[in-house]
Design an enzyme around this catalytic site. Structure first.
Site, PDB file in Angstrom:
ATOM      1  N   TYR A  55       0.669  -1.320  -0.034  1.00 28.91           N
ATOM      2  CA  TYR A  55       0.010  -0.009   0.212  1.00 28.91           C
ATOM      3  C   TYR A  55       0.899   1.222   0.018  1.00 28.91           C
ATOM      4  O   TYR A  55       0.329   2.423   0.253  1.00 28.91           O
ATOM      5  CB  TYR A  55      -0.960   0.114   1.391  1.00 28.91           C
ATOM      6  CG  TYR A  55      -1.783  -1.332   1.206  1.00 28.91           C
ATOM      7  CD1 TYR A  55      -2.488  -1.538   0.309  1.00 28.91           C
ATOM      8  CD2 TYR A  55      -1.872  -2.089   2.240  1.00 28.91           C
ATOM      9  CE1 TYR A  55      -3.285  -2.717   0.178  1.00 28.91           C
ATOM     10  CE2 TYR A  55      -2.660  -3.179   2.448  1.00 28.91           C
ATOM     11  CZ  TYR A  55      -3.453  -3.725   1.463  1.00 28.91           C
ATOM     12  OH  TYR A  55      -4.090  -4.762   1.469  1.00 28.91           O
ATOM     13  N   SER A 123      -3.123  -5.983   8.424  1.00 31.29           N
ATOM     14  CA  SER A 123      -3.916  -6.595   7.271  1.00 31.29           C
ATOM     15  C   SER A 123      -2.850  -7.328   6.260  1.00 31.29           C
ATOM     16  O   SER A 123      -2.207  -8.163   6.752  1.00 31.29           O
ATOM     17  CB  SER A 123      -4.545  -5.425   6.621  1.00 31.29           C
ATOM     18  OG  SER A 123      -5.417  -5.734   5.651  1.00 31.29           O
ATOM     19  N   TYR A 124      -2.588  -6.849   5.189  1.00 33.66           N
ATOM     20  CA  TYR A 124      -1.747  -7.596   4.400  1.00 33.66           C
ATOM     21  C   TYR A 124      -0.350  -7.476   4.976  1.00 33.66           C
ATOM     22  O   TYR A 124       0.411  -8.555   4.606  1.00 33.66           O
ATOM     23  CB  TYR A 124      -1.715  -6.894   2.907  1.00 33.66           C
ATOM     24  CG  TYR A 124      -1.035  -7.790   1.919  1.00 33.66           C
ATOM     25  CD1 TYR A 124      -1.540  -8.907   0.966  1.00 33.66           C
ATOM     26  CD2 TYR A 124       0.281  -7.721   1.906  1.00 33.66           C
ATOM     27  CE1 TYR A 124      -0.877  -9.266  -0.031  1.00 33.66           C
ATOM     28  CE2 TYR A 124       1.089  -8.569   0.726  1.00 33.66           C
ATOM     29  CZ  TYR A 124       0.578  -9.305  -0.255  1.00 33.66           C
ATOM     30  OH  TYR A 124       1.157 -10.064  -0.941  1.00 33.66           O
ATOM     31  N   TRP A 172     -11.312  -4.801  -2.900  1.00 32.06           N
ATOM     32  CA  TRP A 172      -9.955  -4.761  -2.581  1.00 32.06           C
ATOM     33  C   TRP A 172      -9.446  -4.956  -3.903  1.00 32.06           C
ATOM     34  O   TRP A 172      -8.327  -4.363  -4.288  1.00 32.06           O
ATOM     35  CB  TRP A 172      -9.531  -5.869  -1.569  1.00 32.06           C
ATOM     36  CG  TRP A 172      -8.297  -5.967  -1.328  1.00 32.06           C
ATOM     37  CD1 TRP A 172      -7.590  -5.129  -0.233  1.00 32.06           C
ATOM     38  CD2 TRP A 172      -7.164  -6.677  -1.952  1.00 32.06           C
ATOM     39  NE1 TRP A 172      -6.077  -5.514  -0.164  1.00 32.06           N
ATOM     40  CE2 TRP A 172      -5.848  -6.451  -1.458  1.00 32.06           C
ATOM     41  CE3 TRP A 172      -7.078  -7.578  -3.085  1.00 32.06           C
ATOM     42  CZ2 TRP A 172      -4.529  -7.011  -1.919  1.00 32.06           C
ATOM     43  CZ3 TRP A 172      -5.813  -8.103  -3.452  1.00 32.06           C
ATOM     44  CH2 TRP A 172      -4.561  -7.736  -3.148  1.00 32.06           C
ATOM     45  N   ASP A 248     -13.808  -6.947  12.900  1.00 29.46           N
ATOM     46  CA  ASP A 248     -13.001  -7.345  11.760  1.00 29.46           C
ATOM     47  C   ASP A 248     -13.126  -8.648  11.286  1.00 29.46           C
ATOM     48  O   ASP A 248     -13.332  -9.536  12.183  1.00 29.46           O
ATOM     49  CB  ASP A 248     -11.500  -7.189  12.134  1.00 29.46           C
ATOM     50  CG  ASP A 248     -10.397  -7.115  11.132  1.00 29.46           C
ATOM     51  OD1 ASP A 248     -10.743  -6.464  10.279  1.00 29.46           O
ATOM     52  OD2 ASP A 248      -9.596  -8.076  11.172  1.00 29.46           O
ATOM     53  N   HIS A 277     -11.660  -2.984  11.260  1.00 26.36           N
ATOM     54  CA  HIS A 277     -10.274  -3.195  10.539  1.00 26.36           C
ATOM     55  C   HIS A 277      -9.184  -2.386  10.828  1.00 26.36           C
ATOM     56  O   HIS A 277      -7.885  -2.730  10.448  1.00 26.36           O
ATOM     57  CB  HIS A 277     -10.387  -3.608   8.956  1.00 26.36           C
ATOM     58  CG  HIS A 277      -9.400  -4.282   8.283  1.00 26.36           C
ATOM     59  ND1 HIS A 277      -9.021  -5.661   8.585  1.00 26.36           N
ATOM     60  CD2 HIS A 277      -8.646  -3.653   7.173  1.00 26.36           C
ATOM     61  CE1 HIS A 277      -7.803  -5.817   7.813  1.00 26.36           C
ATOM     62  NE2 HIS A 277      -7.545  -4.861   7.013  1.00 26.36           N
TER      63      HIS A 277
END
Length: 557
Positions: A55, A123-124, A172, A248, A277
């Site tokens: 990101y 997250s990722y 996403w 989440d 999240h």
């Protein structure tokens, strides 16, 4: 190297923290990943914390990074392969173990590091930590994944009951794979587009190989077992500080990761708050108070001080969880907390449980009389998602403790409610809903939702789940359903921690859709991804006597 010259120049000019931008680190296959470096001082050897992200890496010393630098950590931020300034093709989770391993080895060799490395982010970015930990790199001393989960099938693409996580994944994909010069497709046209097989072309203008592969593997097969982190936990030896949120998408899996690591004797700590999240308690209709905030960065640094620097005592392991309803923090060495009992509330009705106007009830004793509730499920008019545990764009697809009365007014939502409670009841743990069902369709879905009903009627969602009928015997293999047959199914309805106060009521909502959190079952037995035709299904919920339809709650004593 050009970055080394830049570093020497900076060292001669200032004693402040040093920033070195756009360092190209070579991977084992020659691809170079673009990296930024923040050092606490011009000279010295420091432990390192790494954040690898798709990101866009941080290029300035934000307050969050400054907390690490002030504590004596060098900070490395990196664009993962194929994203922003890094070379190569973005291949999601498949690339992260080797690239993370190579990045850690590179960092540990640098003259400004003491060879000890930690990783952080959510997250990722949390996923990339878990994948890197599988490499067993000896320089990696601790990780701190947040809202990341541990299983690609059950976390990012499909539910534990086999339904596709539509709104989550398509948004996403649209945000991360669309052409740079175009805007993201509007959410409603995106989630209603059929067939799902061509949704990649609709949102991105091209065929995405990974998306097609995901659709070709709707069951939990060897493809997914290979990608699962939770299925390979024995390979992870680094201490893990995990952060999760009740609202989440990844909370259930995060808790499973913690439990699995503890069972293997690994140092692990998890904190679960009333968060979405973004790890914030600020959500529409949320009422948790200031106590819901926690000093997460400080806790993270304390974990790294113990296991990366090895300069402080080990923090407490176990679970720190926020008990909603009471709005207090609790500590436990087990999950669900002990002591607890599994308590069944049985579904029943007389005239029918359809909507809030029905007479659906939850009772502690199995009703002696067998009865049924009937409703029609039309995928053209699916029950809309209203809050709950959702990912990942809160502006277009909001998560949180929303009031469910709007959807409970629908005739295709079965509403089962207990009497007002005479004693406060803590429910903390995984929620299961067992139903005896009949459908006119060859395949369909059944949904379940746990709700806390206040004396004024406000009905707050706690958690929910869905089961695709073809996966009633497990997500490993689809099994044909014969229309009209009675089947006993179990819905994994998620996880929560909530105190049902005196005077509040426990409620379970049952239907056949929760859209667009999950894709609509079009009531056809063929591959869901390729269907466009919709059929109406006539559904039946049986309860009482031999039909022990119930919700199973972990009640803490």
């Amino acid at each position: 190297m050009r970055w080394a010259l830049s570093l020497l120049w900076l060292a001669s000019c200032t004693a402040e923290p040093l920033l070195v931008l756009h360092v190209k680190i070579p991977m084992r296959d020659g691809i170079r990943l673009c990296t930024n470096i923040f050092l606490p001082a011009p000279t010295g050897r420091f432990p390192v914390v790494i954040q690898r992200t798709p990101y866009k890496k941080v290029s300035e010393l934000t307050p969050g990074l400054q907390a690490f630098v002030r504590r004596g950590y060098a900070v490395v931020t990196q664009d993962v392969r194929g994203r922003y300034d890094s070379d190569g093709e973005f291949n999601q989770y498949n690339q992260e173990m080797n690239d993370g391993d190579d990045t850690i080895s590179w960092a540990a060799r640098q003259p400004w590091t003491d060879g000890r490395v930690g990783m952080f982010g959510g997250s990722y970015v949390g996923l990339s930590q878990w994948r890197t930990a599988l490499s067993g790199n000896p320089a990696l001393k601790a990780i701190s994944p947040a809202v990341a989960g541990g299983d690609e099938y059950r976390d990012r693409y499909y539910s534990p009951g086999g339904a596709f996580k539509l709104g989550h994944r398509l948004r996403w994909i649209a945000e991360n794979y669309k052409p740079v010069e175009t805007r993201v497709v509007d959410f409603q046209p995106m989630v209603t587009y059929l067939p799902l097989r061509r949704a990649d072309r609709f949102v991105c203008g091209r065929i995405l190989e990974f998306f097609q592969t995901v659709l070709n593997h709707p069951s939990y097969d060897e493809y997914w077992r290979r990608l699962s982190t939770i299925g390979h936990l024995e390979q992870i030896h680094v201490p893990a500080f995990i952060t999760a949120g009740w609202y989440d998408n990844y909370s259930e899996s995060d808790l499973e990761m913690w439990s699995g690591l503890r069972a293997l004797g690994r140092p692990a700590r998890i904190i679960v708050g009333p968060w979405g999240h973004n790890l914030s308690p600020v959500m529409p209709q949320a009422r948790f108070g200031d106590i819901a905030n926690q000093p997460l960065r400080r806790m993270e640094i304390e974990w790294f001080d113990a296991y990366v620097k090895q300069s402080a005592p080990a923090p407490a392991s176990g679970v720190r969880y926020f008990l909603m309803g009471a709005n207090v923090w609790r500590e436990s060495e087990s999950w669900p907390p002990k002591p607890h009992v599994m308590r069944s509330y049985y579904l029943t009705s007389r005239k029918g449980a359809n909507s809030l106007n029905g007479d659906g009830r939850l009772e502690l004793k199995l009703p002696k009389k067998a009865t049924s509730d009937f409703f029609t499920y039309d995928p053209r008019n699916a029950v809309p998602t209203v809050g709950g545990a959702i990912c990942c764009n809160n502006k277009v697809f909001p998560w949180g403790p929303f009031d469910q009365q709007r959807v409970e007014g629908r005739h295709d939502v079965m509403v089962y409610t207990s009497d007002p409670l005479k004693n406060a009841t803590e429910v903390s743990g995984p929620i299961k809903v067992v139903l005896h069902v009949v459908s006119s369709a060859e395949d369909t879905d059944f949904t379940a939702k746990l709700v806390d009903v206040a004396p004024d009627g406000r009905a707050v969602i706690l958690c929910d789940g869905i089961l695709r009928l073809r996966y009633r015997q497990g997500i490993e293999k689809a099994v044909h359903y014969v229309p009209g047959a009675v089947e006993r199914i179990e819905i994994d309805a998620g996880v929560t921690s909530n105190l049902f106060k005196v005077g509040h009521r426990i409620r379970v909502d049952v239907s056949s859709s929760n859209f667009p959190k999950y894709d609509r079952n079009l009531n056809i037995a063929g591959p869901v991804a390729d269907e466009k035709q919709m059929r109406v299904a006539r559904q039946e919920i049986r309860h009482g006597k031999e039909w022990d339809s119930h919700v199973l709650l972990p009640v803490v004593q």
